[in-house]
Scaffold this motif. Structure first.
Motif, PDB file in Angstrom:
ATOM      1  N   MET A 248      -3.191 -60.584 -16.620  1.00  0.00           N
ATOM      2  CA  MET A 248      -4.272 -59.622 -16.816  1.00  0.00           C
ATOM      3  C   MET A 248      -4.252 -58.624 -15.669  1.00  0.00           C
ATOM      4  O   MET A 248      -4.352 -59.003 -14.506  1.00  0.00           O
ATOM      5  CB  MET A 248      -5.631 -60.334 -16.879  1.00  0.00           C
ATOM      6  N   THR A 249      -4.108 -57.343 -16.008  1.00  0.00           N
ATOM      7  CA  THR A 249      -4.063 -56.315 -14.980  1.00  0.00           C
ATOM      8  C   THR A 249      -5.457 -55.895 -14.549  1.00  0.00           C
ATOM      9  O   THR A 249      -5.756 -55.798 -13.367  1.00  0.00           O
ATOM     10  CB  THR A 249      -3.281 -55.088 -15.487  1.00  0.00           C
ATOM     11  N   CYS A 250      -6.327 -55.634 -15.534  1.00  0.00           N
ATOM     12  CA  CYS A 250      -7.681 -55.221 -15.151  1.00  0.00           C
ATOM     13  C   CYS A 250      -8.760 -55.908 -15.975  1.00  0.00           C
ATOM     14  O   CYS A 250      -9.820 -56.227 -15.467  1.00  0.00           O
ATOM     15  CB  CYS A 250      -7.836 -53.701 -15.261  1.00  0.00           C
ATOM     16  N   CYS A 251      -8.493 -56.124 -17.270  1.00  0.00           N
ATOM     17  CA  CYS A 251      -9.506 -56.725 -18.132  1.00  0.00           C
ATOM     18  C   CYS A 251      -8.815 -57.455 -19.280  1.00  0.00           C
ATOM     19  O   CYS A 251      -7.597 -57.344 -19.456  1.00  0.00           O
ATOM     20  CB  CYS A 251     -10.461 -55.667 -18.674  1.00  0.00           C
ATOM     21  N   GLU A 252      -9.585 -58.177 -20.076  1.00  0.00           N
ATOM     22  CA  GLU A 252      -9.007 -58.953 -21.153  1.00  0.00           C
ATOM     23  C   GLU A 252      -8.265 -58.086 -22.170  1.00  0.00           C
ATOM     24  O   GLU A 252      -7.329 -58.525 -22.822  1.00  0.00           O
ATOM     25  CB  GLU A 252     -10.101 -59.770 -21.857  1.00  0.00           C
ATOM     26  N   GLU A 256      -1.557 -59.711 -21.429  1.00  0.00           N
ATOM     27  CA  GLU A 256      -0.304 -59.775 -22.183  1.00  0.00           C
ATOM     28  C   GLU A 256       0.490 -61.009 -21.778  1.00  0.00           C
ATOM     29  O   GLU A 256       0.497 -61.389 -20.604  1.00  0.00           O
ATOM     30  CB  GLU A 256       0.515 -58.518 -21.919  1.00  0.00           C
ATOM     31  N   PHE A 257       1.152 -61.633 -22.755  1.00  0.00           N
ATOM     32  CA  PHE A 257       2.021 -62.769 -22.465  1.00  0.00           C
ATOM     33  C   PHE A 257       3.344 -62.236 -21.922  1.00  0.00           C
ATOM     34  O   PHE A 257       4.110 -61.593 -22.637  1.00  0.00           O
ATOM     35  CB  PHE A 257       2.253 -63.604 -23.723  1.00  0.00           C
ATOM     36  N   CYS A 258       3.585 -62.478 -20.648  1.00  0.00           N
ATOM     37  CA  CYS A 258       4.768 -61.938 -19.964  1.00  0.00           C
ATOM     38  C   CYS A 258       5.766 -63.077 -19.777  1.00  0.00           C
ATOM     39  O   CYS A 258       5.543 -63.973 -18.958  1.00  0.00           O
ATOM     40  CB  CYS A 258       4.366 -61.331 -18.623  1.00  0.00           C
ATOM     41  N   TRP A 259       6.856 -63.030 -20.514  1.00  0.00           N
ATOM     42  CA  TRP A 259       7.762 -64.167 -20.595  1.00  0.00           C
ATOM     43  C   TRP A 259       9.205 -63.769 -20.319  1.00  0.00           C
ATOM     44  O   TRP A 259       9.569 -62.593 -20.333  1.00  0.00           O
ATOM     45  CB  TRP A 259       7.654 -64.822 -21.965  1.00  0.00           C
ATOM     46  N   LEU A 260      10.003 -64.801 -20.099  1.00  0.00           N
ATOM     47  CA  LEU A 260      11.430 -64.610 -19.891  1.00  0.00           C
ATOM     48  C   LEU A 260      12.200 -65.425 -20.928  1.00  0.00           C
ATOM     49  O   LEU A 260      11.784 -66.521 -21.319  1.00  0.00           O
ATOM     50  CB  LEU A 260      11.851 -65.049 -18.484  1.00  0.00           C
ATOM     51  N   LEU A 261      13.311 -64.875 -21.355  1.00  0.00           N
ATOM     52  CA  LEU A 261      14.192 -65.581 -22.283  1.00  0.00           C
ATOM     53  C   LEU A 261      14.806 -66.767 -21.553  1.00  0.00           C
ATOM     54  O   LEU A 261      15.403 -66.612 -20.487  1.00  0.00           O
ATOM     55  CB  LEU A 261      15.285 -64.629 -22.762  1.00  0.00           C
ATOM     56  N   SER A 262      14.645 -67.960 -22.130  1.00  0.00           N
ATOM     57  CA  SER A 262      15.026 -69.179 -21.422  1.00  0.00           C
ATOM     58  C   SER A 262      15.872 -70.083 -22.300  1.00  0.00           C
ATOM     59  O   SER A 262      15.474 -70.444 -23.418  1.00  0.00           O
ATOM     60  CB  SER A 262      13.763 -69.928 -20.971  1.00  0.00           C
TER      61      SER A 262
END
Length: 315
Positions: A248-252, A256-262
């Motif tokens: 969360m950068t500032c509010c809901e 964002e779901f920030c993911w990596l390919l694993s």
């Protein structure tokens, strides 16, 4: 027959941030695009219009895009081919998302340099009111230039905002005389990138994710350990997962779901997302069109665990 590769110089930032004047200075420079056919795509018309007389004898094609629907690969390619373009300069609309451009660029166009410009005197207000749209541009910027900077602007605040989003870009402060001063403030990371295994604390996930996505190459061959959610996605093959956290950068509204390919070389049944502690080796794949390095995790150890005290990551 394949098209010749065209370098794209991308200029980003809010309306009235000085993009037009800056582009005129760059393109009119004798060393820029010498004996080349240059296309200037204008996706945002402000109060300042281009003065083609400033470009001298250079072969300039000025094309205005008024509507985002006009931004498509076929029409852009037609312009480039018809005019035998060698270099593309884009003044991008400050309210359009970057995906709209990247997804619609012809395959032979590649971003060579991206510059974000902003009015230093009002940037913090813009950031507070249009945070997601500003972050969208800062994320892909190689250089950030604060125009109309005077000594009474607080460098620390401007610097902090940029570095919370992008740790790899260069930052400059430009006054009304055109004098540009570089930002030389240091930004130590809260984890040891030279450690045998890089340990990412729960509270540092957002900073680490931002850093690895912006400077993936420096993580090549490194081993990392962190806590995150593991989930499967229909577009991913078997034993390939999305591992990440909500940031969360500032509010809901901008969470964002920030993911990596694993990649995991063991069978791991997964019906729903789970919190896991992950140890993984990092490899980097390059996507030339976007001038982008993408980190890929090769999981070496994984076990289920309790969620962090604060499940939503923040900067």
């Amino acid at each position: 027959m394949s098209r010749k590769k065209l370098p794209v110089y991308l200029f980003l930032g809010p309306l009235e941030s000085g993009k037009t004047n800056f582009i005129e200075k760059i393109v009119s420079n004798d060393k820029f695009g010498l004996d080349k056919n240059i296309l200037i795509l204008v996706c945002e018309e402000g109060e300042t219009e281009y003065d083609l007389s400033k470009f001298g004898d250079k072969n300039i094609t000025l094309h205005i895009i008024d509507d985002i629907d006009e931004l498509n690969a076929k029409s852009l390619d037609d312009i480039a081919v018809t005019k035998d373009i060698d270099i593309v300069v884009i003044e991008y609309n400050g309210m359009w998302h970057m995906n709209s451009l990247i997804a619609n660029m012809p395959e032979n166009w590649g971003v060579y340099e991206s510059v974000f410009l902003a009015d230093a005197s009002v940037f913090e207000v813009y950031f507070q009111n249009m945070k997601s749209i500003i972050i969208d541009k800062l994320n892909v910027s190689d250089t950030v230039i604060f125009n109309r900077y005077e000594n009474n602007e607080e460098i620390n605040d401007l610097h902090r905002i940029v570095r919370s989003v992008n740790r790899r870009c260069k930052i400059f402060y430009c006054d009304d005389r055109g004098v540009m001063d570089p930002d030389d403030m240091k930004d130590p990371l809260p984890f040891d990138i030279d450690a045998e295994t890089i340990m990412i604390k729960d509270e540092d996930y957002a900073i680490w994710y931002n850093d690895i996505m912006n400077e993936a190459a420096k993580y090549q061959g490194k081993t990392v350990r962190f806590k995150a959610l593991i989930t499967s996605r229909p577009e991913l093959p078997k034993n390939v997962f999305a591992i990440g956290r909500y940031i969360m950068t500032c509010c809901e509204a901008d969470m964002e779901f920030c993911w990596l390919l694993s990649l995991y070389n063991r069978y791991y049944p997964l019906e729903d997302e789970k919190w896991v502690s992950v140890t993984a080796d990092v490899s980097v794949q390059n996507y030339e069109k976007q001038n982008l390095d993408v980190p890929v995790l090769k999981i070496t150890d994984l076990y289920e665990c309790e969620p962090p005290k604060e499940p939503i990551a923040t900067f």
